[in-house]
Every structure is written in C-alpha cells, then in structure tokens.
Design an enzyme around this catalytic site. Structure first.
Site, PDB file in Angstrom:
ATOM      1  N   ARG A 196       0.833  -1.186   0.000  1.00  0.00           N
ATOM      2  CA  ARG A 196       0.000   0.000   0.000  1.00  0.00           C
ATOM      3  C   ARG A 196       0.884   1.257   0.000  1.00  0.00           C
ATOM      4  NH1 ARG A 196      -3.608   1.797   4.771  1.00  0.00           N
ATOM      5  NH2 ARG A 196      -5.067   3.146   3.700  1.00  0.00           N
ATOM      6  N   ASP A 233     -20.832   4.868   0.434  1.00  0.00           N
ATOM      7  CA  ASP A 233     -21.213   3.992   1.546  1.00  0.00           C
ATOM      8  C   ASP A 233     -22.563   4.432   2.116  1.00  0.00           C
ATOM      9  OD1 ASP A 233     -18.196   2.849   1.911  1.00  0.00           O
ATOM     10  OD2 ASP A 233     -18.222   4.991   1.562  1.00  0.00           O
ATOM     11  N   ARG A 256     -25.140   3.193  -0.200  1.00  0.00           N
ATOM     12  CA  ARG A 256     -25.339   1.739  -0.009  1.00  0.00           C
ATOM     13  C   ARG A 256     -26.163   1.482   1.254  1.00  0.00           C
ATOM     14  NH1 ARG A 256     -18.975   0.629  -1.504  1.00  0.00           N
ATOM     15  NH2 ARG A 256     -19.308   0.270  -3.727  1.00  0.00           N
ATOM     16  N   HIS A 267     -13.591   5.963   4.288  1.00  0.00           N
ATOM     17  CA  HIS A 267     -14.165   5.197   3.177  1.00  0.00           C
ATOM     18  C   HIS A 267     -13.336   3.917   3.125  1.00  0.00           C
ATOM     19  CE1 HIS A 267     -15.605   3.858  -0.663  1.00  0.00           C
ATOM     20  NE2 HIS A 267     -14.437   4.032  -1.250  1.00  0.00           N
TER      21      HIS A 267
END
Ligand code: NAD
Length: 315
Positions: free
Chosen positions: A85, A149, A152, A176
């Site tokens: 990452r 989100d 959703r 997020h």
C-alpha cells in the site's frame, strides 16, 4: 458551465456518463495520460447526448480546463501484484504532485472533487498540494469520502423495510473503507427513528438484520470487485450528485471527506467523512451528529486509522 474530469477509466467515464444523463454542465473536458482512451470515451459519451442533454464532451489537455467551475479527479495507478500500500501511495503521490498544479494553473478558481483511492489519504494529499502551490483553501477540496457507503446504507435499509430509498435518512461516517461507521442511531425514515419505523411496518431490525445490512454495506466493494473487477456506477452517480450540489449551489448535506483538525483533541489534520454542507464555494459547514458511546468509539478508531495512514505514509 464547464467541468473537467481527470482519468478516463471506468470511474472517470461513469462520472461523465452520469453528468451527461443529469445534464449538469454545458461542457465536459476529459483528460487522461492515455489520450486515445480519453478521446474514445469522449466520442462515445458525445453520442449519448442526443438522448440526454446538450453537453459538449471532448478530450482535452490541462489548458483546456481554463474557466472550469470544478474538476473531478478519478485518475490513479492501480495496485500491481506484490506492491505494498505504501508503494502504491508513493506512486499515486507522484501522480498527484504533477496533476494538481497543472489543473490549478489553468483554472485557479476551480473546486477539486476527488474520487481516487484511498480517497481520504489522497484528499489530504491533494489539499496539501493545492494549498502549497496555489494557496487553495481546504474547503475547496472535497473527497467523495463515504458518499457511496451512505448510498449503499440507504439502499439496503430501504430494501429491508420496503420503502423508497429517498425516504431514508442515514449516514456512514469516518473512513471510506473497513473502519467506516454506520450511524444507526441517527437513521430515520419519514422523520421517525429507524427502529421505531421498522417495528411499525412489521420489518423489525433484529441484531441479525443489522449485521446483514452492515455486511452488505461494508463489504460491497469486495463483492463487486470479485464479480466485475472494479466498481464504477455507484461512484459515478455519486460524483455527479456532488458536482450538481456545487454547480447549482444547492447547499446539500453529504458525507464527504475533508481535512479536519481538533476532532477530540488531536492536533494533526486528517481527512474523514462527516455530514457537510456543500455549495458553490465548497464546504461551508461540517456537522458532528449525535452519536452513541459505541458509535463515538468506532469513529475515534476510524480517525486513528486514518491519522496513522496519512501521517506515517505521506509525511
Ligand atoms: P482505471 O484504471 O480504469 O482508470 C484510471 C485512469 O487514470 C486510467 O485511464 C489511467 O490512464 C489514468 N491515469 C493514471 N495516471 C494518470 C496521470 N498521471 N494523468 C492522467 N491520467 C492518469 O481505474 P478506475 O476503476 O477508473 O478507478 C479510478 C480510481 O477511482 C481508483 O483510485 C479507484 O480505487 C477509485 N474509486 C473510488 C471510489 C470511491 O468511492 N471513492 C469507488 C470506485 C473506485
């Protein structure tokens, strides 16, 4: 009004398509380092306009952004196999260090709306570069944060209860990502607390149904990526909605990500999502909803994860 989109991949093109269908701009300039992709997307999108709205869609260069009211950023390097990452973020940091000054040189008064992931860390980075190179206020840099989100969460609650998702008011806060916080205690339908409403319409929210909805929201991206490799329609529609509140100066409340310091005492700024009022000059207010003890603990944990990711990885 002119808007720009940087990144003509799946997300950038889905944003452009939603903007064409919504008719929220007169001109859309699409920029990508892969010029032939951007050209092809622009040509394809132009052919949707006779069925939707009068919008000029074209591929362009950074100087074509002159006069753009807002620029949406959906560019980014995809994670390579075996890449950490940290490596990915470093590559993305290099990309944004090049992109942001070019956008602001052409359009110094534009607002920057960021979708690239990890969106909270990238928004921090974009805000930092914009401030350093062009003295841009952080309120003019808006990360898409948890808008998707939140959508959703509303869609899954609406499906469970059997009402329109437009009647559900509920937000997802924080990162997020995995540590996001579903704000159950503040959720309402038709101004009635969610639990109460659910009981009255005989669709009670049991521990099991809450856990199921939590999973559907929190794990959505993993499932969709497993099935089709990436997600784009939800964020495309969400970014177009975000652009609309800016272009129409709606002052709509959305859960976007923006630098914030002093939240529960910590000094360093961190980007995370809270409900914010968004209009033509960007973010005009950040709201802290009433939280239960459990929700507050979860939001602090989410903030700590983002603080660590942001300041360890980028500074
Ligand atoms: P993609 O690979 O399809 O598109 C990325 C595009 O960026 C490519 O076309 C590439 O050429 C372009 N690009 C790379 N470097 C560039 C540079 N220096 N200048 C100009 N263009 C450059 O990826 P995608 O599926 O469209 O996703 C884009 C981003 O959106 C990713 O970071 C992804 O994780 C993110 N995303 C965010 C959300 C959200 O909720 N915020 C949801 C889905 C995806």
């Amino acid at each position: 009004m002119k808007i720009g989109i940087i990144g003509a991949g799946q997300v950038g093109s889905a944003i452009a398509y939603a903007c064409v269908l919504e008719g929220i701009a007169d001109e859309i300039v699409i920029i990508d380092q892969n010029e032939s992709l951007a050209k092809a997307q622009a040509e394809d999108l132009l052919h949707a306009t006779p069925f939707a709205s009068m919008v000029q869609v074209r591929q362009g260069q950074y100087n074509d952004l002159e006069g753009a009211t807002l620029v949406m950023i959906a560019a980014g390097a995809a994670q390579k196999q075996g890449e950490t990452r940290l490596d990915l973020l470093q590559r993305n940091a290099d990309i944004f260090a090049k992109i942001i000054p070019q956008i602001l040189k052409a359009a110094p008064d534009t607002l920057l709306l960021v979708a690239s992931n990890p969106v909270d860390v990238i928004t921090h980075l974009v805000a930092k570069i914009a401030a350093q190179t062009h003295n841009i206020s952080p309120s003019r840099v808006i990360g898409s944060g948890t808008i998707l989100d939140t959508a959703r969460f509303r869609a899954e609650i609406a499906k469970h209860i059997g009402v329109s998702n437009h009647s559900v008011h509920a937000y997802v806060l924080g990162e997020h990502g995995d540590s996001e916080v579903l704000h159950w205690s503040g959720a309402t339908i038709g101004n009635i607390p969610l639990t109460n409403f659910a009981a009255q319409v005989a669709s009670p929210l049991t521990q099991e149904s809450r856990a199921q909805i939590d999973n559907l929201v929190r794990r959505a991206a993993y499932r969709i990526i497993q099935g089709k490799g990436a997600t784009w329609f939800g964020i495309g529609a969400g970014m177009a909605r975000l652009a609309a509140t800016v272009l129409r100066n709606e002052n709509a409340v959305m859960t976007v990500s923006s630098p914030l310091s002093g939240l529960w005492g910590e000094g360093k700024p961190v980007c995370l999502s809270l409900p914010r009022v968004i209009g033509s000059s960007g973010i005009s207010a950040t709201l802290m909803p009433e939280l239960t003890q459990e929700e507050e603990t979860a939001l602090k944990r989410s903030r700590d994860i983002l603080l660590e990711a942001t300041h360890n990885l980028l500074n």
